[in-house]
Enzyme design. Structure first.
Site, PDB file in Angstrom:
ATOM      1  N   HIS A 171       0.844  -1.198   0.000  1.00 51.95           N
ATOM      2  CA  HIS A 171       0.000   0.000   0.000  1.00 51.95           C
ATOM      3  C   HIS A 171       0.879   1.248   0.000  1.00 51.95           C
ATOM      4  O   HIS A 171       1.974   1.257   0.567  1.00 51.95           O
ATOM      5  CB  HIS A 171      -0.862   0.037   1.265  1.00 51.95           C
ATOM      6  CG  HIS A 171      -1.945  -0.984   1.305  1.00 51.95           C
ATOM      7  ND1 HIS A 171      -3.240  -0.720   0.927  1.00 51.95           N
ATOM      8  CD2 HIS A 171      -1.921  -2.287   1.676  1.00 51.95           C
ATOM      9  CE1 HIS A 171      -3.976  -1.806   1.079  1.00 51.95           C
ATOM     10  NE2 HIS A 171      -3.210  -2.767   1.528  1.00 51.95           N
TER      11      HIS A 171
ATOM     12  N   TYR B  92      -9.517   3.623   8.379  1.00 52.38           N
ATOM     13  CA  TYR B  92      -9.749   3.963   9.786  1.00 52.38           C
ATOM     14  C   TYR B  92     -10.986   4.850   9.823  1.00 52.38           C
ATOM     15  O   TYR B  92     -11.101   5.777   9.006  1.00 52.38           O
ATOM     16  CB  TYR B  92      -8.556   4.723  10.372  1.00 52.38           C
ATOM     17  CG  TYR B  92      -7.298   3.895  10.494  1.00 52.38           C
ATOM     18  CD1 TYR B  92      -6.449   3.703   9.416  1.00 52.38           C
ATOM     19  CD2 TYR B  92      -6.957   3.287  11.704  1.00 52.38           C
ATOM     20  CE1 TYR B  92      -5.299   2.929   9.525  1.00 52.38           C
ATOM     21  CE2 TYR B  92      -5.811   2.514  11.817  1.00 52.38           C
ATOM     22  CZ  TYR B  92      -4.989   2.347  10.719  1.00 52.38           C
ATOM     23  OH  TYR B  92      -3.852   1.583  10.826  1.00 52.38           O
TER      24      TYR B  92
ATOM     25  N   PRO C  54      -3.458  -0.987  19.189  1.00 52.17           N
ATOM     26  CA  PRO C  54      -3.229  -1.366  17.784  1.00 52.17           C
ATOM     27  C   PRO C  54      -3.624  -0.298  16.771  1.00 52.17           C
ATOM     28  O   PRO C  54      -3.403  -0.459  15.587  1.00 52.17           O
ATOM     29  CB  PRO C  54      -4.065  -2.634  17.609  1.00 52.17           C
ATOM     30  CG  PRO C  54      -5.054  -2.611  18.697  1.00 52.17           C
ATOM     31  CD  PRO C  54      -4.450  -1.851  19.820  1.00 52.17           C
TER      32      PRO C  54
ATOM     33  N   LYS D  38       1.344  -0.766  15.249  1.00 59.60           N
ATOM     34  CA  LYS D  38       2.760  -0.679  15.627  1.00 59.60           C
ATOM     35  C   LYS D  38       3.273  -1.836  16.482  1.00 59.60           C
ATOM     36  O   LYS D  38       4.481  -2.037  16.572  1.00 59.60           O
ATOM     37  CB  LYS D  38       2.985   0.617  16.417  1.00 59.60           C
ATOM     38  CG  LYS D  38       2.782   1.869  15.573  1.00 59.60           C
ATOM     39  CD  LYS D  38       3.723   1.897  14.403  1.00 59.60           C
ATOM     40  CE  LYS D  38       3.401   2.985  13.411  1.00 59.60           C
ATOM     41  NZ  LYS D  38       3.913   2.678  12.094  1.00 59.60           N
TER      42      LYS D  38
ATOM     43  N   TYR E 116       3.317   7.178  10.833  1.00 54.39           N
ATOM     44  CA  TYR E 116       2.586   5.941  10.508  1.00 54.39           C
ATOM     45  C   TYR E 116       3.477   4.995   9.687  1.00 54.39           C
ATOM     46  O   TYR E 116       3.420   3.779   9.843  1.00 54.39           O
ATOM     47  CB  TYR E 116       1.309   6.265   9.729  1.00 54.39           C
ATOM     48  CG  TYR E 116       0.404   5.065   9.525  1.00 54.39           C
ATOM     49  CD1 TYR E 116       0.494   4.276   8.385  1.00 54.39           C
ATOM     50  CD2 TYR E 116      -0.530   4.708  10.499  1.00 54.39           C
ATOM     51  CE1 TYR E 116      -0.310   3.161   8.207  1.00 54.39           C
ATOM     52  CE2 TYR E 116      -1.349   3.591  10.331  1.00 54.39           C
ATOM     53  CZ  TYR E 116      -1.231   2.835   9.183  1.00 54.39           C
ATOM     54  OH  TYR E 116      -2.021   1.721   9.029  1.00 54.39           O
TER      55      TYR E 116
HETATM   56  P1  FAS Z   1       3.748 -12.553  21.615  1.00 47.78           P
HETATM   57  O1  FAS Z   1       2.828 -12.299  22.774  1.00 47.78           O
HETATM   58  O2  FAS Z   1       3.186 -12.621  20.238  1.00 47.78           O
HETATM   59  O3  FAS Z   1       4.534 -13.942  21.834  1.00 47.78           O
HETATM   60  C1  FAS Z   1       4.998 -14.281  23.111  1.00 47.78           C
HETATM   61  C2  FAS Z   1       5.130 -15.806  23.154  1.00 47.78           C
HETATM   62  O4  FAS Z   1       5.692 -16.172  24.430  1.00 47.78           O
HETATM   63  C3  FAS Z   1       3.790 -16.514  23.037  1.00 47.78           C
HETATM   64  O5  FAS Z   1       3.853 -17.508  22.052  1.00 47.78           O
HETATM   65  C4  FAS Z   1       3.547 -17.088  24.439  1.00 47.78           C
HETATM   66  O6  FAS Z   1       2.863 -18.324  24.404  1.00 47.78           O
HETATM   67  C5  FAS Z   1       4.976 -17.269  24.934  1.00 47.78           C
HETATM   68  N1  FAS Z   1       5.094 -17.241  26.399  1.00 47.78           N
HETATM   69  C6  FAS Z   1       4.430 -16.460  27.272  1.00 47.78           C
HETATM   70  N2  FAS Z   1       4.822 -16.742  28.543  1.00 47.78           N
HETATM   71  C7  FAS Z   1       5.765 -17.721  28.443  1.00 47.78           C
HETATM   72  C8  FAS Z   1       6.542 -18.426  29.395  1.00 47.78           C
HETATM   73  N3  FAS Z   1       6.416 -18.183  30.689  1.00 47.78           N
HETATM   74  N4  FAS Z   1       7.410 -19.379  28.955  1.00 47.78           N
HETATM   75  C9  FAS Z   1       7.527 -19.628  27.615  1.00 47.78           C
HETATM   76  N5  FAS Z   1       6.822 -18.986  26.664  1.00 47.78           N
HETATM   77  C10 FAS Z   1       5.948 -18.049  27.082  1.00 47.78           C
HETATM   78  N6  FAS Z   1      -0.248  -5.518  16.787  1.00 47.78           N
HETATM   79  C11 FAS Z   1      -0.492  -4.825  15.662  1.00 47.78           C
HETATM   80  O7  FAS Z   1       0.425  -4.208  15.108  1.00 47.78           O
HETATM   81  N7  FAS Z   1      -1.768  -4.793  15.124  1.00 47.78           N
HETATM   82  C12 FAS Z   1      -2.821  -5.483  15.701  1.00 47.78           C
HETATM   83  O8  FAS Z   1      -3.944  -5.439  15.209  1.00 47.78           O
HETATM   84  C13 FAS Z   1      -2.589  -6.227  16.876  1.00 47.78           C
HETATM   85  N8  FAS Z   1      -3.610  -6.948  17.459  1.00 47.78           N
HETATM   86  C14 FAS Z   1      -3.355  -7.638  18.617  1.00 47.78           C
HETATM   87  C15 FAS Z   1      -4.376  -8.387  19.276  1.00 47.78           C
HETATM   88  C16 FAS Z   1      -4.103  -9.084  20.461  1.00 47.78           C
HETATM   89  C17 FAS Z   1      -5.207  -9.874  21.157  1.00 47.78           C
HETATM   90  C18 FAS Z   1      -2.805  -9.044  21.023  1.00 47.78           C
HETATM   91  C19 FAS Z   1      -2.508  -9.763  22.332  1.00 47.78           C
HETATM   92  C20 FAS Z   1      -1.795  -8.323  20.387  1.00 47.78           C
HETATM   93  C21 FAS Z   1      -2.065  -7.625  19.178  1.00 47.78           C
HETATM   94  N9  FAS Z   1      -1.068  -6.913  18.515  1.00 47.78           N
HETATM   95  C22 FAS Z   1      -1.282  -6.211  17.382  1.00 47.78           C
HETATM   96  C23 FAS Z   1       0.253  -6.882  19.025  1.00 47.78           C
HETATM   97  C24 FAS Z   1       0.902  -8.179  18.638  1.00 47.78           C
HETATM   98  O9  FAS Z   1       0.879  -8.324  17.257  1.00 47.78           O
HETATM   99  C25 FAS Z   1       2.272  -8.155  19.255  1.00 47.78           C
HETATM  100  O10 FAS Z   1       2.927  -6.909  19.066  1.00 47.78           O
HETATM  101  C26 FAS Z   1       3.140  -9.269  18.772  1.00 47.78           C
HETATM  102  O11 FAS Z   1       2.449 -10.477  18.959  1.00 47.78           O
HETATM  103  C27 FAS Z   1       4.448  -9.196  19.575  1.00 47.78           C
HETATM  104  O12 FAS Z   1       5.114 -10.379  19.390  1.00 47.78           O
HETATM  105  P2  FAS Z   1       5.953 -11.032  20.589  1.00 47.78           P
HETATM  106  O13 FAS Z   1       6.785  -9.965  21.213  1.00 47.78           O
HETATM  107  O14 FAS Z   1       6.592 -12.233  19.999  1.00 47.78           O
HETATM  108  O15 FAS Z   1       4.878 -11.434  21.708  1.00 47.78           O
HETATM  109  C1  PHB Z   2      -5.061  -5.419  11.109  1.00 48.13           C
HETATM  110  O1  PHB Z   2      -5.059  -5.647   9.884  1.00 48.13           O
HETATM  111  O2  PHB Z   2      -5.283  -6.294  11.967  1.00 48.13           O
HETATM  112  C2  PHB Z   2      -4.774  -4.011  11.574  1.00 48.13           C
HETATM  113  C3  PHB Z   2      -4.554  -3.009  10.629  1.00 48.13           C
HETATM  114  C4  PHB Z   2      -4.281  -1.716  11.070  1.00 48.13           C
HETATM  115  C5  PHB Z   2      -4.244  -1.462  12.436  1.00 48.13           C
HETATM  116  C6  PHB Z   2      -4.466  -2.477  13.375  1.00 48.13           C
HETATM  117  C7  PHB Z   2      -4.743  -3.765  12.935  1.00 48.13           C
HETATM  118  O3  PHB Z   2      -3.976  -0.196  12.866  1.00 48.13           O
END
Ligand code: FAS
Ligand code: PHB
Length: 395
Positions: free
Chosen positions: A75, A202, A294, A298, A386
């Site tokens: 994009h 958005y 989110p 980021k 952004y």
């Molecule tokens: P993660 O949380 O992805 O991974 C951590 C890992 O560690 C997991 O697999 C977990 O099982 C493991 N773990 C935890 N405790 C442990 C322990 N004690 N021992 C061993 N392993 C353990 N970001 C966006 O940019 N856009 C979004 O729309 C967006 N939506 C999200 C929705 C949700 C519900 C959540 C929770 C996050 C969202 N995020 C979004 C942010 C998300 O994408 C994170 O930034 C990304 O998963 C970060 O990755 P990690 O740092 O690897 O953490």
């Molecule tokens: C998504 O595609 O999940 C998404 C896109 C833009 C955002 C957050 C989530 O700002």
């Protein structure tokens, strides 16, 4: 107690842990990933969808570009609908000469696991009772698998275990500072096997925020702002689609293809930063150190810049015999974390409806959106943020 050793113990097999592990393997730096969940559970998570170009380039550098470049959607900007009838384009490419890519975190995690399969990496699943020890001298990790006790001796621990992991808590409270802001609403997200809109949209609306995003030509991701106490079962598909379409301008709503949800979840929104991101030989990475709402897309991208910094720091240590980058890791990573945290807080405040907001608050937000749509300077500032803050080049 089964004892083993490695150079880098990585706690967490999400995107941060698995990308760091892959990059270190490619440099000949030995590492082991300890993941609490099953592989299936990790791969079932539906999360981020928008990649900054620096994230795209890092994934390509790690050899993960093939499927991403085939299935990802590049994009030049994203669109905002506001005030019921106005729209504006966050024109990233015109102002920063960069793009961004829509490619789901789920696909990235699949690609990472496949790359590790090909390498024969040591990724241990369903580990339990993970504890970090002796961080400032001879670090080691103890854990159990199926009740069997293990000790992993190592030289470095990378805490990639997300917001609810154990790594951050291993840093003494005496040296740790936490900063948090919890938002009074959540995001109700739906995945549907329907063709997405061409652009990412958005939507700022008096009733609340909404977002239209994409995963593939036949997979759409939508969100609507919901109350903090809402539960997924409070949101039928019918209620979700009706809420989404009501918050969109009519001509945009008319182009949405609705369909049954194949995944539904509610994500709470918070801003969180912990300082420092390093203690002794423990380095915190990604959600273990910071969480952003989110809105600015980021969370995953910030985790990827942490991975880049720690990867380069450990190459400096193990390949160039230099501690310079490892010594700077926390300071440099936190600079980008705070820039991004501020931007994510600002755009969340601008686009959402707050339960206690006044008419004055709403009017000033509409004025800011009007100013952005008329001012190239404001648009340049927005595009720069952004599109992604600069990542200090560590080679
Ligand atoms: P993660 O949380 O992805 O991974 C951590 C890992 O560690 C997991 O697999 C977990 O099982 C493991 N773990 C935890 N405790 C442990 C322990 N004690 N021992 C061993 N392993 C353990 N970001 C966006 O940019 N856009 C979004 O729309 C967006 N939506 C999200 C929705 C949700 C519900 C959540 C929770 C996050 C969202 N995020 C979004 C942010 C998300 O994408 C994170 O930034 C990304 O998963 C970060 O990755 P990690 O740092 O690897 O953490
Ligand atoms: C998504 O595609 O999940 C998404 C896109 C833009 C955002 C957050 C989530 O700002």
């Amino acid at each position: 107690m089964i004892e083993s050793k490695t150079q880098v113990a990585i706690i967490g097999g999400g995107p941060s842990g698995m990308l760091l592990s892959l990059l270190l393997h490619q440099e000949g730096i030995d590492n082991v990933v300890l993941e609490r969940s099953t592989r299936e559970h990790v791969l079932s998570r539906i999360r981020a969808g928008v990649l900054e170009w620096s994230t795209v380039e890092l994934l390509r550098r790690a050899g993960l570009g093939t499927r991403m470049d085939l299935e990802g959607h590049v994009h030049n900007g994203t669109r905002v609908a506001w005030g019921g009838a106005h729209t504006l384009l966050f024109d990233i490419h015109t102002y920063t000469d960069r793009h961004f890519m829509a490619y789901g975190q789920t696909a990235i995690t699949e690609d990472l696991y496949q790359a590790h399969d090909a390498l024969g990496s040591d990724v241990q699943h369903q580990v339990d009772q993970v504890e970090l020890h002796d961080l400032t001298d001879q670090p080691y990790v103890t854990y159990t698998i199926n009740g069997q006790a293990h000790r992993l001796n190592c030289e470095v621990i990378a805490g990639c275990d997300g917001f609810h992991g154990v790594s951050r808590g291993a840093i003494p409270a005496s040296v740790q500072r936490n900063f948090e802001k919890v938002y009074p609403f959540g995001w109700m997200g739906v995945l549907s096997e329907t063709p997405p809109l061409d652009d990412i949209w958005y939507i700022q609306h008096p009733d609340g925020f909404a977002l239209a995003s994409q995963r593939s030509p036949m997979l759409s991701r939508y969100y609507v702002q919901c109350d903090l106490n809402d539960r997924v079962q409070d949101w039928s598909d019918e209620r979700f689609w009706q809420t989404l379409l009501e918050r969109m301008p009519p001509e945009l709503a008319a182009s949405v293809v609705t369909g049954p949800s194949i995944e539904k979840s509610i994500a709470p929104l918070r801003s969180f930063v912990t300082e420092p991101m390093r203690y002794g030989q423990l380095f915190l990475v990604g959600d273990a150190a910071h969480i952003v709402p989110p809105t600015g897309a980021k969370g995953l991208n910030l985790a990827m810049s942490d991975v880049y910094y720690l990867w380069r720091a450990l190459v400096g240590r193990y390949r160039e015999n230099s501690e310079h980058l490892a010594d700077r890791y926390s300071q440099v990573a936190l600079k980008r974390v705070w820039d991004t945290t501020r931007f994510s807080w600002w755009v969340t405040t601008l686009l959402h409806r707050f339960p206690d907001q006044t008419d004055f608050d709403m009017r000033t937000r509409l004025s800011e959106l009007q100013y952005m749509s008329e001012s190239p300077v404001a648009m340049h500032q927005l595009a720069e943020q952004y599109g992604g803050f600069p990542i200090e080049d560590w080679g």
